[in-house]
Scaffold this active site. Structure first.
Site, PDB file in Angstrom:
ATOM      1  N   LYS A   1       0.314   3.576  -2.843  1.00 19.45           N
ATOM      2  CA  LYS A   1      -0.809   4.508  -2.862  1.00 19.45           C
ATOM      3  C   LYS A   1      -0.341   5.956  -2.755  1.00 19.45           C
ATOM      4  O   LYS A   1      -1.109   6.889  -3.041  1.00 19.45           O
ATOM      5  CB  LYS A   1      -1.781   4.179  -1.729  1.00 19.45           C
ATOM      6  CG  LYS A   1      -2.570   2.892  -1.988  1.00 19.45           C
ATOM      7  CD  LYS A   1      -3.368   2.451  -0.792  1.00 19.45           C
ATOM      8  CE  LYS A   1      -4.127   1.152  -1.126  1.00 19.45           C
ATOM      9  NZ  LYS A   1      -4.596   0.433   0.057  1.00 19.45           N
TER      10      LYS A   1
ATOM     11  N   SER B   1      -6.466   3.833   3.811  1.00 23.74           N
ATOM     12  CA  SER B   1      -5.782   2.910   2.913  1.00 23.74           C
ATOM     13  C   SER B   1      -6.775   2.068   2.110  1.00 23.74           C
ATOM     14  O   SER B   1      -6.545   0.886   1.835  1.00 23.74           O
ATOM     15  CB  SER B   1      -4.827   1.989   3.684  1.00 23.74           C
ATOM     16  OG  SER B   1      -3.913   1.352   2.820  1.00 23.74           O
TER      17      SER B   1
ATOM     18  N   SER C   1       0.804  -1.235   0.000  1.00 23.10           N
ATOM     19  CA  SER C   1       0.000   0.000   0.000  1.00 23.10           C
ATOM     20  C   SER C   1       0.832   1.277   0.000  1.00 23.10           C
ATOM     21  O   SER C   1       0.269   2.367  -0.161  1.00 23.10           O
ATOM     22  CB  SER C   1      -0.944   0.003   1.202  1.00 23.10           C
ATOM     23  OG  SER C   1      -2.010  -0.896   1.005  1.00 23.10           O
TER      24      SER C   1
END
Length: 380
Positions: free
Chosen positions: A62, A119, A59
Site C-alpha cells: 500500500k 490500512s 499491506s
C-alpha cells in the site's frame, strides 16, 4: 603529445561520497525472513538479508498505492479535496477496512488516511478505481511506475496487497520506495505519523508499533498475511539521522515490533555519518597538459558524506586515480578521475571526480614552452 601515463595520487585523511556499502553485516542476526536497513541520507546499506528476494509484501505494498496518489497530487491531476465514489466492489472487500459505504463519495484526503493509518483495503480500491477506472488497470500502472522509479523486483496485481501469486516486492524495493516518498513528498509523508483516524464514527489506530515507542519513528506501513508473515517498513530519526528499515516473515505482532526496534537501535548505535567535504570543496588537483593553467581542482558531484561503523572510521583508505596529465581544454563538470575508498568490512567504492572549473588551451608561447620542457625534462 606524449602518451598519457597512469597517474595515482594518494589522499590523506578521510574522503567519501554518499555511497552504498555493506559494512559489518554479519555482526547482527535477525529472525526476519528478509530484511534491509538503510541510512537514508547516504543510501549506505547497514544490514541486509535476502533483500532482493521477491516475496509477498501484504499491506506494505500500500506504500506503492499511496505513491501513485502522491504523484498525481504533485502533478495536480488530483487534489486532496476531490471526492471519489465508493463501488460495491470496494465496499464488499474483506480484510482491514476503512468502512466506507457503497454509493458515498469520499475525499482523497480521507481515503489516504484510510489507506495509510487504517490500512483499509476498501479505501485502496476506491482510489484505484477513481484514478485508473479499475483496480486491475491501476495495478498495471503501479508495475510500470515501479520500473520507472527503480523497483527491480516488484510486480503488482492489485492495490491492496491481497494475496496473489503475481503480487511481489523485495525488501530492497520497499526501502527504495520508502526513501522516495520521504524525499519527494514530505508534505504527504506526515500522514504516516498519525496514530489514529476516525471514519463513520469508527476510530482505528495506526498499526505501526514503532510510532508508540520513543525511538523517533514516523512511518511507514505494516503488513500481514498467512503467506507473508508479519512485516514492517519503517523509518525513524535520531539526532538528525534517518534510517529506513524493512523486515518480513516474522511470526507475530510482538516479534515484528521487537525485531524492528532492535535493528533500528543497532543501526543508530553502531554506525554514524561523517560529513567530510562540502559540495564543490576541492579534494585534490590534476595536472593539465598544454593548458592555460598547470592544474585543475577536482571535486565530487555532491558533498562528501560517509556512513561507517565507528570501529572502521580510522581505517578508511582513499586514493585518487586518473589518466594524466589531462589534456586541455577542460570543461567544468568533466569527469577527470576516480576516488577509490576501502575499509575493513566494506567493499571498495569508486566515486567520480569532476573538474571544478574550465581550463582553456595554453597560448602559442605556453604550448611551445611546455613542449620544450618535455623535450628537456622528459615530463609534461
Amino acid at each position: 603529445m606524449p602518451a598519457l601515463p597512469r597517474y595515482v595520487a594518494f589522499v590523506s585523511g578521510l574522503l567519501l561520497l554518499s555511497i552504498a556499502c555493506v559494512p559489518l553485516a554479519k555482526a547482527f542476526e535477525t529472525e526476519a525472513r528478509e530484511a534491509i536497513l538503510v541510512d537514508h541520507e547516504t543510501g549506505s546499506i547497514l544490514y541486509e538479508k535476502q533483500a532482493d528476494k521477491a516475496m509477498p509484501p501484504a499491506s506494505m505494498s500500500k506504500i506503492m498505492t499511496a505513491y501513485m496518489v502522491f504523484d498525481r497530487l504533485e502533478e495536480e491531476r488530483l487534489s486532496m479535496d476531490d471526492k471519489l465514489p465508493v463501488s460495491e466492489k470496494a465496499w464488499r472487500k474483506g480484510g482491514s477496512k476503512m468502512f466506507v459505504e457503497v454509493g458515498e463519495e469520499v475525499a482523497v484526503s480521507d481515503l489516504l488516511r484510510g489507506v495509510i493509518v487504517q490500512s483499509g483495503n476498501d479505501a485502496c480500491i476506491v482510489l484505484a478505481e477513481g484514478i485508473s477506472g479499475s483496480e486491475e488497470a491501476f495495478a498495471r500502472e503501479m508495475t510500470e511506475m515501479g520500473r520507472e522509479i527503480g523497483l527491480q523486483d516488484s510486480t503488482f496485481a492489485n492495490a491492496t496487497g491481497w494475496p496473489h501469486p503475481d503480487h511481489r516486492m523485495s525488501a530492497r524495493d520497499l526501502a527504495t520506495l520508502a526513501r522516495r516518498i520521504i524525499d519527494e513528498f514530505p508534505q504527504y509523508y506526515e500522514i504516516y505519523s498519525e496514530t489514529e483516524f476516525t471514519w463513520n464514527e469508527i476510530r482505528q489506530g495506526n498499526r505501526n508499533p514503532l510510532l508508540y515507542r520513543n525511538i523517533g519513528a514516523d512511518g511507514l506501513k505494516t503488513g500481514h498475511t498467512e503467506e507473508a508473515g508479519y512485516g514492517l517498513t519503517a523509518s525513524a530519526v535520531q539526532d538528525g539521522r534517518r534510517l529506513v528499515l524493512v523486515v518480513t516473515g516474522l511470526d507475530s505482532v510482538n516479534e515484528r515490533a521487537e525485531e524492528a526496534s532492535r535493528l533500528l537501535s543497532w543501526g543508530f548505535r553502531e554506525f554514524d555519518n561523517f560529513n567530510l567535504a562540502e559540495k564543490d570543496e576541492p579534494i585534490d588537483e590534476a595536472t593539465v597538459w598544454l593548458g592555460a593553467e598547470d592544474t585543475v581542482p577536482l571535486v565530487a558531484e555532491d558533498e562528501l558524506v560517509v556512513t561507517l561503523p565507528h570501529a572502521a572510521r580510522d581505517e578508511l583508505e582513499a586514493r585518487i586515480v586518473y589518466e594524466g596529465p589531462v589534456p586541455a581544454p577542460i570543461e567544468k563538470g568533466q569527469t577527470i578521475g576516480t576516488l577509490i575508498l576501502s575499509a575493513p568490512g566494506m567493499p571498495e567504492q569508486e566515486i567520480p571526480l569532476l573538474a571544478a572549473k574550465d581550463v582553456d588551451k595554453a597560448g602559442l608561447f605556453g604550448r611551445l614552452f611546455a613542449a620544450g620542457k618535455y623535450l628537456v625534462l622528459g615530463n609534461p
